[in-house]
Design an enzyme around this catalytic site. Structure first.
Site, mmCIF file in Angstrom:
data_model
loop_
_atom_site.group_PDB
_atom_site.id
_atom_site.type_symbol
_atom_site.label_atom_id
_atom_site.label_comp_id
_atom_site.label_asym_id
_atom_site.label_seq_id
_atom_site.Cartn_x
_atom_site.Cartn_y
_atom_site.Cartn_z
ATOM 1 N N GLY A 14 4.272 7.525 5.685
ATOM 2 C CA GLY A 14 4.600 6.111 5.849
ATOM 3 C C GLY A 14 3.434 5.195 6.160
ATOM 4 C CB SER A 15 -0.208 5.200 5.545
ATOM 5 O OG SER A 15 -0.385 5.323 4.158
ATOM 6 C CG ASN A 16 1.426 2.329 0.951
ATOM 7 O OD1 ASN A 16 0.725 1.358 0.676
ATOM 8 N ND2 ASN A 16 1.161 3.556 0.529
ATOM 9 C CG MET A 93 7.726 11.853 -2.078
ATOM 10 S SD MET A 93 6.598 11.095 -3.264
ATOM 11 C CE MET A 93 6.093 12.555 -4.159
ATOM 12 N NE ARG A 94 16.355 12.525 -3.662
ATOM 13 C CZ ARG A 94 16.850 13.715 -4.025
ATOM 14 N NH1 ARG A 94 16.125 14.798 -3.904
ATOM 15 N NH2 ARG A 94 18.075 13.806 -4.525
ATOM 16 C CG HIS A 112 2.117 5.119 -9.570
ATOM 17 N ND1 HIS A 112 2.793 6.312 -9.424
ATOM 18 C CD2 HIS A 112 1.091 5.362 -10.434
ATOM 19 C CE1 HIS A 112 2.214 7.229 -10.186
ATOM 20 N NE2 HIS A 112 1.176 6.680 -10.802
ATOM 21 C CB THR A 144 12.612 -0.398 -15.243
ATOM 22 O OG1 THR A 144 11.379 0.257 -15.537
ATOM 23 C CG2 THR A 144 12.376 -1.885 -15.049
HETATM 24 C C1 GRF Z 1 1.054 6.562 -1.677
HETATM 25 O O1 GRF Z 1 -0.108 7.036 -2.296
HETATM 26 C C2 GRF Z 1 1.903 5.800 -2.657
HETATM 27 O O2 GRF Z 1 1.147 5.122 -3.616
HETATM 28 C C3 GRF Z 1 2.700 6.877 -3.308
HETATM 29 O O3 GRF Z 1 2.981 7.798 -2.280
HETATM 30 C C4 GRF Z 1 1.990 7.699 -1.271
HETATM 31 C C5 GRF Z 1 2.713 7.405 0.011
HETATM 32 O O4 GRF Z 1 1.856 7.407 1.126
HETATM 33 N N1 GRF Z 1 3.863 6.353 -3.962
HETATM 34 P P1 GRF Z 1 2.349 6.827 2.514
HETATM 35 O O5 GRF Z 1 3.596 7.629 2.906
HETATM 36 O O6 GRF Z 1 2.658 5.381 2.326
HETATM 37 O O7 GRF Z 1 1.222 7.071 3.453
#
Ligand code: GRF
Length: 196
Positions: A14-16, A93-94, A112, A144
């Site tokens: 969950g870093s994003n 991741m689904r 992505h 999409t």
């Molecule tokens: C990131 O590289 C994002 O681009 C991809 O999955 C990764 C998730 O990383 N879809 P985090 O869980 O946000 O650290």
């Protein structure tokens, strides 16, 4: 200013999500987090979200077995209950079925780790190095039916360095993801405001 209610969907660290939490904490940022949802009850990001005082829910996909649509109906119900307007996938991741994609058409974003349309799918950093790419990066796009195929909302480039391993390149891309996602989401909210 309207703060649009968003959900962040995660499966892992969950870093994003963290970068979106920090952005949403700014008074002048046009979104607020109504829900953090994970398909993995043990996702480390859920703990981060709880510590930040956010509304969280885990909807484990495993008890649903092969019935992806039934899992997605439960996810969709949680999103609707929380009053969500925009769904941000952040390491969720689904692979989604058309049910959830269509339910959130034009309102679901994904990040992505490549410059789409190059390198869709997994292991993008290793693929970019193997292909001899001189530039790599990340993309925020609308979701999409096709995986990693929706309209591109924003991209950030990073150079591929001579000595890069997939890990060093991933780290450089990730720090750009953390800037790109909040910036694109803010722009997306502003676009919604002008069309409402
Ligand atoms: C990131 O590289 C994002 O681009 C991809 O999955 C990764 C998730 O990383 N879809 P985090 O869980 O946000 O650290």
């Amino acid at each position: 200013m309207t703060k649009h209610p968003i959900a962040i969907l995660i499966s892992g660290r969950g870093s994003n999500m963290r970068s979106l939490i920090d952005a949403c904490a700014q008074p002048d940022y046009p979104a607020r987090i109504a829900l953090v949802l994970s398909n993995r009850p043990d996702a480390p990001g859920l703990e981060t979200a709880r510590e930040a005082g956010l509304n969280t829910v885990a909807i484990d996909h495993r008890p649903f077995g092969k019935d992806r649509a039934a899992h997605e109906r439960a996810v969709n119900a949680a999103l609707r209950d929380a009053g969500v307007e925009i769904v941000c996938l952040a390491g969720y991741m689904r692979v989604l079925t058309p049910y959830l994609v269509h339910a959130w058409q034009g309102r679901m974003l994904n990040i992505h780790p490549s410059l789409l349309p190059a390198f869709p799918g997994l292991h993008t950093h290793a693929a970019a190095i193997a292909a001899g790419a001189s530039t790599h990066g990340c993309t925020v796009h609308l979701v999409t039916d096709g995986v990693d195929e929706g309209p591109i909302l924003g991209q950030a480039d990073v150079p591929v360095l001579k000595d890069d391993s997939p890990d060093t390149l991933a780290a450089r891309v990730l720090s750009q993801e953390h800037v790109l996602y909040p910036a694109v989401l803010a722009q997306f909210c502003e676009t919604l405001d002008t069309h409402q």
